[in-house]
Design a protein around this motif. Sequence first.
Motif, PDB file in Angstrom:
ATOM      1  N   ILE A  16      -0.458  -9.318  -5.520  1.00  0.00           N
ATOM      2  CA  ILE A  16      -0.017  -7.924  -5.396  1.00  0.00           C
ATOM      3  C   ILE A  16       0.074  -7.375  -6.812  1.00  0.00           C
ATOM      4  O   ILE A  16       0.804  -7.920  -7.643  1.00  0.00           O
ATOM      5  CB  ILE A  16       1.338  -7.807  -4.690  1.00  0.00           C
ATOM      6  N   GLU A  17      -0.688  -6.325  -7.090  1.00  0.00           N
ATOM      7  CA  GLU A  17      -0.791  -5.807  -8.453  1.00  0.00           C
ATOM      8  C   GLU A  17      -0.322  -4.362  -8.530  1.00  0.00           C
ATOM      9  O   GLU A  17      -0.552  -3.580  -7.610  1.00  0.00           O
ATOM     10  CB  GLU A  17      -2.242  -5.907  -8.940  1.00  0.00           C
ATOM     11  N   GLY A  18       0.324  -4.038  -9.655  1.00  0.00           N
ATOM     12  CA  GLY A  18       0.792  -2.675  -9.892  1.00  0.00           C
ATOM     13  C   GLY A  18       2.155  -2.692 -10.559  1.00  0.00           C
ATOM     14  O   GLY A  18       2.840  -3.727 -10.605  1.00  0.00           O
ATOM     15  N   ASP A  19       2.564  -1.558 -11.109  1.00  0.00           N
ATOM     16  CA  ASP A  19       3.839  -1.455 -11.826  1.00  0.00           C
ATOM     17  C   ASP A  19       5.009  -1.836 -10.928  1.00  0.00           C
ATOM     18  O   ASP A  19       5.177  -1.277  -9.845  1.00  0.00           O
ATOM     19  CB  ASP A  19       4.042  -0.032 -12.357  1.00  0.00           C
ATOM     20  N   GLU A  77       0.829  -1.208   0.000  1.00  0.00           N
ATOM     21  CA  GLU A  77       0.000   0.000   0.000  1.00  0.00           C
ATOM     22  C   GLU A  77       0.863   1.257   0.000  1.00  0.00           C
ATOM     23  O   GLU A  77       0.556   2.235  -0.686  1.00  0.00           O
ATOM     24  CB  GLU A  77      -0.925  -0.005   1.218  1.00  0.00           C
ATOM     25  N   SER A  78       1.976   1.229   0.734  1.00  0.00           N
ATOM     26  CA  SER A  78       2.832   2.417   0.843  1.00  0.00           C
ATOM     27  C   SER A  78       3.512   2.773  -0.474  1.00  0.00           C
ATOM     28  O   SER A  78       3.889   3.927  -0.684  1.00  0.00           O
ATOM     29  CB  SER A  78       3.895   2.205   1.930  1.00  0.00           C
ATOM     30  N   VAL A  79       3.698   1.776  -1.367  1.00  0.00           N
ATOM     31  CA  VAL A  79       4.340   2.053  -2.656  1.00  0.00           C
ATOM     32  C   VAL A  79       3.339   2.024  -3.807  1.00  0.00           C
ATOM     33  O   VAL A  79       3.707   1.921  -4.979  1.00  0.00           O
ATOM     34  CB  VAL A  79       5.507   1.069  -2.919  1.00  0.00           C
ATOM     35  N   GLY A  80       2.047   2.109  -3.483  1.00  0.00           N
ATOM     36  CA  GLY A  80       1.020   2.243  -4.508  1.00  0.00           C
ATOM     37  C   GLY A  80       0.608   0.955  -5.179  1.00  0.00           C
ATOM     38  O   GLY A  80       0.062   0.983  -6.299  1.00  0.00           O
ATOM     39  N   LEU A  81       0.841  -0.191  -4.530  1.00  0.00           N
ATOM     40  CA  LEU A  81       0.422  -1.477  -5.086  1.00  0.00           C
ATOM     41  C   LEU A  81      -0.839  -1.968  -4.384  1.00  0.00           C
ATOM     42  O   LEU A  81      -1.129  -1.555  -3.263  1.00  0.00           O
ATOM     43  CB  LEU A  81       1.545  -2.511  -4.928  1.00  0.00           C
ATOM     44  N   ARG A  82      -1.571  -2.851  -5.042  1.00  0.00           N
ATOM     45  CA  ARG A  82      -2.842  -3.341  -4.512  1.00  0.00           C
ATOM     46  C   ARG A  82      -2.735  -4.821  -4.152  1.00  0.00           C
ATOM     47  O   ARG A  82      -2.142  -5.600  -4.902  1.00  0.00           O
ATOM     48  CB  ARG A  82      -3.960  -3.162  -5.549  1.00  0.00           C
ATOM     49  N   THR A  83      -3.315  -5.206  -3.030  1.00  0.00           N
ATOM     50  CA  THR A  83      -3.302  -6.604  -2.624  1.00  0.00           C
ATOM     51  C   THR A  83      -4.716  -7.173  -2.611  1.00  0.00           C
ATOM     52  O   THR A  83      -5.688  -6.450  -2.375  1.00  0.00           O
ATOM     53  CB  THR A  83      -2.687  -6.786  -1.218  1.00  0.00           C
ATOM     54  N   ALA A  84      -4.817  -8.474  -2.867  1.00  0.00           N
ATOM     55  CA  ALA A  84      -6.110  -9.164  -2.810  1.00  0.00           C
ATOM     56  C   ALA A  84      -5.863 -10.597  -2.363  1.00  0.00           C
ATOM     57  O   ALA A  84      -5.022 -11.301  -2.935  1.00  0.00           O
ATOM     58  CB  ALA A  84      -6.788  -9.151  -4.181  1.00  0.00           C
ATOM     59  N   ARG A  85      -6.572 -11.019  -1.332  1.00  0.00           N
ATOM     60  CA  ARG A  85      -6.408 -12.378  -0.834  1.00  0.00           C
ATOM     61  C   ARG A  85      -6.986 -13.386  -1.819  1.00  0.00           C
ATOM     62  O   ARG A  85      -8.036 -13.167  -2.412  1.00  0.00           O
ATOM     63  CB  ARG A  85      -7.086 -12.519   0.533  1.00  0.00           C
ATOM     64  N   LEU A  86      -6.296 -14.519  -1.956  1.00  0.00           N
ATOM     65  CA  LEU A  86      -6.758 -15.604  -2.820  1.00  0.00           C
ATOM     66  C   LEU A  86      -7.269 -16.770  -2.004  1.00  0.00           C
ATOM     67  O   LEU A  86      -8.311 -17.344  -2.293  1.00  0.00           O
ATOM     68  CB  LEU A  86      -5.625 -16.068  -3.737  1.00  0.00           C
ATOM     69  N   ASP A  87      -6.524 -17.143  -0.979  1.00  0.00           N
ATOM     70  CA  ASP A  87      -6.922 -18.279  -0.163  1.00  0.00           C
ATOM     71  C   ASP A  87      -6.205 -18.185   1.173  1.00  0.00           C
ATOM     72  O   ASP A  87      -5.109 -17.624   1.254  1.00  0.00           O
ATOM     73  CB  ASP A  87      -6.557 -19.597  -0.862  1.00  0.00           C
ATOM     74  N   ALA A  88      -6.830 -18.712   2.215  1.00  0.00           N
ATOM     75  CA  ALA A  88      -6.209 -18.664   3.540  1.00  0.00           C
ATOM     76  C   ALA A  88      -6.717 -19.809   4.394  1.00  0.00           C
ATOM     77  O   ALA A  88      -7.885 -20.200   4.307  1.00  0.00           O
ATOM     78  CB  ALA A  88      -6.503 -17.325   4.219  1.00  0.00           C
TER      79      ALA A  88
END
Length: 356
Positions: free
Chosen positions: A165-168, A139-150
């Motif tokens: 983790i998505e983003g450039d 989040e601090s470097v402008g990337l997005r996270t989304a949980r897949l499984d836990a």
Amino acid sequence: MLDTLKALEARFLQLEAQSTDPKLLADGQAAASLMKEYRRLEPTVLKFREWQRLQKEAAEARLLADTEEDTALSELAAAEYRSCLAECERLEQELRVLLIPRDPNDDRNVIVEIRAGAGGEEAALFAAVLYRMYAMYAESVGLRTARLDANETELGGFREISFSIEGDGAYSRFKFESGVHRVQRVPVTESQGRIQTSTVTVAVLPEVEEVEIEISPADIKMESCKSSGAGGQHINKTESAVRLTHLPTGIVVECQEERSQFKNRDKAMKLLRAKLYDIKLREQNEQIAGERRAQVGTGDRSERIRTYNYPQNRVTDHRIGLSLYHLEKMLNGDLDELINALLTEETAAKVKNENV
């Protein structure tokens, strides 16, 4: 090097011209690809232009120093000439670094898997700490996270968790995290204050597109099941969780984070493609094992890469021998100092190999 830089500048100008073409801008995917390449070339081209400017100024200063009859002005021009040469030399070193071939996966999104290792519940609790650390850093470097499984525990830890983790540049930032992470601390379950050592394994997989890894539908066994976990109202009681088995390799992936079975299957396929791509990369690396590879331990899952020592407020990265004494800040996502040190070490290794 000069010919390469001129070719890059020509390509940069071409991309600049194309960026104003309405037809191309109408194609969202093509426009995004163009702008990504433009942004990647921009630092190198701007530095090259600065070098060209200084070369011109150096030539003018030298001419003035050689022809000026006024001694004071001649000496001033000579000093300017030496200053320009020194700055040009510095820029040349920076340009050499910029021209080193990049890891082709650096711009990809990533899928991260964290698994509790030795240490039982304490390892599972630290897996949750690492997940939180990576999510906050992303989040601090402008990337997005989304949980897949836990797979959660009763105390709030994770036996295992996977997330995207998505983003450039996501892979370029997280690729160094693969390996064994060791924690030394007094567990919350310890009543006598004894320090316990536990381990967690992290795998970072570059995300790939369908066209890069083709998976035959006949090779996939899909099962639907109810979500599992530690309990609570957030657990989905319907059979929307998806388990995919890749029959040729035996790889099994699951996703239960979405309420839609279709969305869970889509996320599970992303994870499966990433795992198959990872196998492909490992096979390629084994084939070139005898060649020079400038990496800072980005592949071996059995390698102990880092220790988090709570009593000493210390984090040590064993690959580069770096110890930092602000553990709490790092666990709250302040990883820039460590990640930048690893990137610097990787670049230095690549420069050394280029000069061998």
